[in-house]
Design a protein around this motif. Structure first.
Motif, PDB file in Angstrom:
ATOM      1  N   THR A  92      42.148  33.387  43.196  1.00 56.21           N
ATOM      2  CA  THR A  92      42.805  34.638  42.628  1.00 56.21           C
ATOM      3  C   THR A  92      42.631  34.458  41.164  1.00 56.21           C
ATOM      4  OG1 THR A  92      44.512  34.675  44.329  1.00 56.21           O
ATOM      5  CG2 THR A  92      45.067  35.817  42.413  1.00 56.21           C
ATOM      6  N   ILE A  93      42.146  35.467  40.351  1.00 57.75           N
ATOM      7  CA  ILE A  93      41.981  35.814  39.004  1.00 57.75           C
ATOM      8  C   ILE A  93      43.035  36.553  38.560  1.00 57.75           C
ATOM      9  CG2 ILE A  93      40.300  36.536  37.092  1.00 57.75           C
ATOM     10  CD1 ILE A  93      37.979  35.914  39.137  1.00 57.75           C
ATOM     11  N   ALA A  94      43.429  36.057  37.427  1.00 57.73           N
ATOM     12  CA  ALA A  94      44.630  36.707  36.531  1.00 57.73           C
ATOM     13  C   ALA A  94      44.170  38.181  36.189  1.00 57.73           C
ATOM     14  CB  ALA A  94      44.830  36.206  35.220  1.00 57.73           C
ATOM     15  N   ALA A  95      45.297  39.165  36.295  1.00 54.71           N
ATOM     16  CA  ALA A  95      45.182  40.678  35.858  1.00 54.71           C
ATOM     17  C   ALA A  95      44.647  40.703  34.478  1.00 54.71           C
ATOM     18  CB  ALA A  95      46.303  41.248  36.287  1.00 54.71           C
ATOM     19  N   ALA A 152      32.893  38.442  42.567  1.00 59.83           N
ATOM     20  CA  ALA A 152      32.370  38.127  43.991  1.00 59.83           C
ATOM     21  C   ALA A 152      32.557  36.541  44.341  1.00 59.83           C
ATOM     22  CB  ALA A 152      30.787  38.493  44.109  1.00 59.83           C
ATOM     23  N   LYS A 153      32.318  35.597  43.329  1.00 59.30           N
ATOM     24  CA  LYS A 153      32.324  34.232  43.624  1.00 59.30           C
ATOM     25  C   LYS A 153      33.756  33.917  44.028  1.00 59.30           C
ATOM     26  CE  LYS A 153      30.030  30.740  44.291  1.00 59.30           C
ATOM     27  NZ  LYS A 153      29.142  30.465  45.401  1.00 59.30           N
ATOM     28  N   ALA A 154      34.688  34.138  43.073  1.00 57.41           N
ATOM     29  CA  ALA A 154      36.202  34.004  43.334  1.00 57.41           C
ATOM     30  C   ALA A 154      36.548  34.484  44.562  1.00 57.41           C
ATOM     31  CB  ALA A 154      36.819  34.667  42.113  1.00 57.41           C
ATOM     32  N   ARG A 155      36.192  35.535  45.029  1.00 56.57           N
ATOM     33  CA  ARG A 155      36.652  36.184  46.380  1.00 56.57           C
ATOM     34  C   ARG A 155      36.108  35.283  47.404  1.00 56.57           C
ATOM     35  NH1 ARG A 155      35.664  41.129  45.202  1.00 56.57           N
ATOM     36  NH2 ARG A 155      33.524  41.124  45.751  1.00 56.57           N
ATOM     37  N   GLU A 156      34.667  34.969  47.331  1.00 50.83           N
ATOM     38  CA  GLU A 156      33.923  33.939  48.325  1.00 50.83           C
ATOM     39  C   GLU A 156      34.846  32.587  48.290  1.00 50.83           C
ATOM     40  OE1 GLU A 156      30.015  31.360  47.951  1.00 50.83           O
ATOM     41  OE2 GLU A 156      29.771  33.431  47.673  1.00 50.83           O
ATOM     42  N   LEU A 157      35.116  32.083  47.301  1.00 53.10           N
ATOM     43  CA  LEU A 157      35.877  30.980  47.411  1.00 53.10           C
ATOM     44  C   LEU A 157      37.498  30.968  47.606  1.00 53.10           C
ATOM     45  CD1 LEU A 157      34.086  29.322  44.183  1.00 53.10           C
ATOM     46  CD2 LEU A 157      33.869  28.808  46.610  1.00 53.10           C
ATOM     47  N   GLY A 158      37.873  32.215  47.565  1.00 58.74           N
ATOM     48  CA  GLY A 158      39.420  32.357  47.780  1.00 58.74           C
ATOM     49  C   GLY A 158      40.276  32.321  46.646  1.00 58.74           C
ATOM     50  N   GLY A 203      44.542  30.873  33.986  1.00 58.85           N
ATOM     51  CA  GLY A 203      45.049  32.113  33.806  1.00 58.85           C
ATOM     52  C   GLY A 203      44.054  33.172  33.115  1.00 58.85           C
ATOM     53  N   GLU A 204      42.860  32.665  32.840  1.00 62.30           N
ATOM     54  CA  GLU A 204      41.889  33.645  32.095  1.00 62.30           C
ATOM     55  C   GLU A 204      41.505  34.777  33.038  1.00 62.30           C
ATOM     56  OE1 GLU A 204      38.833  31.910  29.799  1.00 62.30           O
ATOM     57  OE2 GLU A 204      40.424  30.431  28.974  1.00 62.30           O
ATOM     58  N   THR A 205      41.361  35.890  32.351  1.00 61.49           N
ATOM     59  CA  THR A 205      40.873  37.080  33.000  1.00 61.49           C
ATOM     60  C   THR A 205      39.537  37.003  33.340  1.00 61.49           C
ATOM     61  OG1 THR A 205      40.260  38.205  31.048  1.00 61.49           O
ATOM     62  CG2 THR A 205      42.577  38.629  31.685  1.00 61.49           C
ATOM     63  N   THR A 206      39.056  37.924  34.358  1.00 65.38           N
ATOM     64  CA  THR A 206      37.579  38.105  34.658  1.00 65.38           C
ATOM     65  C   THR A 206      36.541  38.289  33.551  1.00 65.38           C
ATOM     66  OG1 THR A 206      38.378  39.208  36.782  1.00 65.38           O
ATOM     67  CG2 THR A 206      35.955  39.350  36.289  1.00 65.38           C
ATOM     68  N   ASP A 207      36.851  39.101  32.583  1.00 66.74           N
ATOM     69  CA  ASP A 207      35.902  39.377  31.430  1.00 66.74           C
ATOM     70  C   ASP A 207      35.993  38.242  30.499  1.00 66.74           C
ATOM     71  OD1 ASP A 207      35.644  42.014  32.358  1.00 66.74           O
ATOM     72  OD2 ASP A 207      37.175  42.858  31.297  1.00 66.74           O
ATOM     73  N   MET A 208      37.132  37.355  30.518  1.00 61.43           N
ATOM     74  CA  MET A 208      36.865  36.122  29.625  1.00 61.43           C
ATOM     75  C   MET A 208      36.215  35.047  30.055  1.00 61.43           C
ATOM     76  SD  MET A 208      41.015  36.097  28.546  1.00 61.43           S
ATOM     77  CE  MET A 208      40.844  34.591  27.716  1.00 61.43           C
ATOM     78  N   ILE A 209      36.452  35.094  31.596  1.00 65.07           N
ATOM     79  CA  ILE A 209      35.452  34.017  32.353  1.00 65.07           C
ATOM     80  C   ILE A 209      34.101  34.429  32.450  1.00 65.07           C
ATOM     81  CG2 ILE A 209      35.205  33.007  34.780  1.00 65.07           C
ATOM     82  CD1 ILE A 209      38.156  33.479  35.218  1.00 65.07           C
ATOM     83  N   ALA A 210      33.752  35.714  32.670  1.00 66.21           N
ATOM     84  CA  ALA A 210      32.213  36.310  32.483  1.00 66.21           C
ATOM     85  C   ALA A 210      31.742  35.678  31.261  1.00 66.21           C
ATOM     86  CB  ALA A 210      32.240  37.532  32.742  1.00 66.21           C
ATOM     87  N   ALA A 211      32.490  36.052  30.285  1.00 63.12           N
ATOM     88  CA  ALA A 211      31.894  35.636  28.781  1.00 63.12           C
ATOM     89  C   ALA A 211      31.499  34.076  28.485  1.00 63.12           C
ATOM     90  CB  ALA A 211      32.696  36.127  27.626  1.00 63.12           C
ATOM     91  N   ARG A 212      32.522  33.262  29.200  1.00 63.70           N
ATOM     92  CA  ARG A 212      32.473  31.710  29.058  1.00 63.70           C
ATOM     93  C   ARG A 212      31.204  31.357  29.946  1.00 63.70           C
ATOM     94  NH1 ARG A 212      36.469  29.304  26.153  1.00 63.70           N
ATOM     95  NH2 ARG A 212      38.275  30.439  25.967  1.00 63.70           N
ATOM     96  N   LEU A 224      34.520  27.666  37.023  1.00 63.91           N
ATOM     97  CA  LEU A 224      35.288  29.034  37.348  1.00 63.91           C
ATOM     98  C   LEU A 224      36.614  28.589  37.752  1.00 63.91           C
ATOM     99  CD1 LEU A 224      35.413  32.002  38.205  1.00 63.91           C
ATOM    100  CD2 LEU A 224      34.269  31.183  40.380  1.00 63.91           C
ATOM    101  N   ARG A 225      37.045  27.555  38.625  1.00 68.16           N
ATOM    102  CA  ARG A 225      38.187  26.927  39.219  1.00 68.16           C
ATOM    103  C   ARG A 225      39.130  26.625  38.012  1.00 68.16           C
ATOM    104  NH1 ARG A 225      38.052  26.586  44.662  1.00 68.16           N
ATOM    105  NH2 ARG A 225      36.192  25.898  45.795  1.00 68.16           N
ATOM    106  N   GLN A 226      38.511  26.179  36.913  1.00 67.08           N
ATOM    107  CA  GLN A 226      39.546  25.560  35.675  1.00 67.08           C
ATOM    108  C   GLN A 226      40.056  26.641  35.107  1.00 67.08           C
ATOM    109  OE1 GLN A 226      36.903  23.007  33.695  1.00 67.08           O
ATOM    110  NE2 GLN A 226      36.862  21.349  35.099  1.00 67.08           N
ATOM    111  N   LEU A 227      38.953  27.728  34.749  1.00 65.19           N
ATOM    112  CA  LEU A 227      39.270  28.870  33.958  1.00 65.19           C
ATOM    113  C   LEU A 227      40.388  29.841  34.721  1.00 65.19           C
ATOM    114  CD1 LEU A 227      35.976  29.746  32.496  1.00 65.19           C
ATOM    115  CD2 LEU A 227      37.834  28.715  31.137  1.00 65.19           C
ATOM    116  N   THR A 228      40.246  30.080  35.796  1.00 70.56           N
ATOM    117  CA  THR A 228      41.271  30.799  36.722  1.00 70.56           C
ATOM    118  C   THR A 228      42.564  29.980  36.907  1.00 70.56           C
ATOM    119  OG1 THR A 228      40.245  30.012  38.785  1.00 70.56           O
ATOM    120  CG2 THR A 228      39.353  32.033  38.129  1.00 70.56           C
ATOM    121  N   ALA A 229      42.553  28.920  36.943  1.00 69.59           N
ATOM    122  CA  ALA A 229      43.650  27.994  36.886  1.00 69.59           C
ATOM    123  C   ALA A 229      44.427  28.131  35.559  1.00 69.59           C
ATOM    124  CB  ALA A 229      43.470  26.501  37.244  1.00 69.59           C
TER     125      ALA A 229
END
Length: 120
Positions: free
Chosen positions: A114-117, A106-112, A87-96, A80-85
């Motif tokens: 930021t996910i790309a728009a 929810a997990k990103a919010r818990e960990l602080g 710049g992948e979107t929530t939908d892309m990360i969810a699929a992966r 999750l940290r790698q994919l957000t770094a």
């Protein structure tokens, strides 16, 4: 044992193991799974395609297709940290990660994290 690479879509192999990531990328291009990014001048694999490395998961164990409702593992948190770094979107990360977009948010919010728009 040398590291090997292959193209997958949603975790399912689409090509044989290759000796290099570049060879696996060529398979993805040949299969029509890769797209050219003009601004970065490089090929990329949009979701749900990916290049898998041998040894990243136990090949004897079946691949999980859905982790909904399962606890987060340290490997999934790292991914999750790698994919957000990247710049992948929530939908892309969810699929992966085979989780729902709301679980990713929810997990990103818990960990602080930021996910790309969403890209339009």
């Amino acid at each position: 044992m040398p590291e090997l690479f292959r193209v997958t879509t949603l975790g399912e192999p689409r090509a044989p193991w290759r000796a290099s990531r570049d060879e696996a990328l060529q398979d993805a291009i040949g299969l029509g799974l890769a797209s050219w990014d003009r601004s970065k001048r490089e090929w990329f694999l949009p979701v749900p395609a990916d290049i898998e490395r041998s040894g990243r998961r136990d090949d004897a164990a079946p691949a999980r297709s859905d982790y909904r409702g399962e606890p987060w593992t340290p490997d999934h948190v790292d991914r999750l940290r790698q994919l957000t770094a990247k710049g992948e979107t929530t939908d892309m990360i969810a699929a992966r990660l085979h989780r729902t977009p709301s679980a990713i948010r929810a997990k990103a919010r818990e960990l602080g994290i930021t996910i790309a728009a969403r890209r339009r």
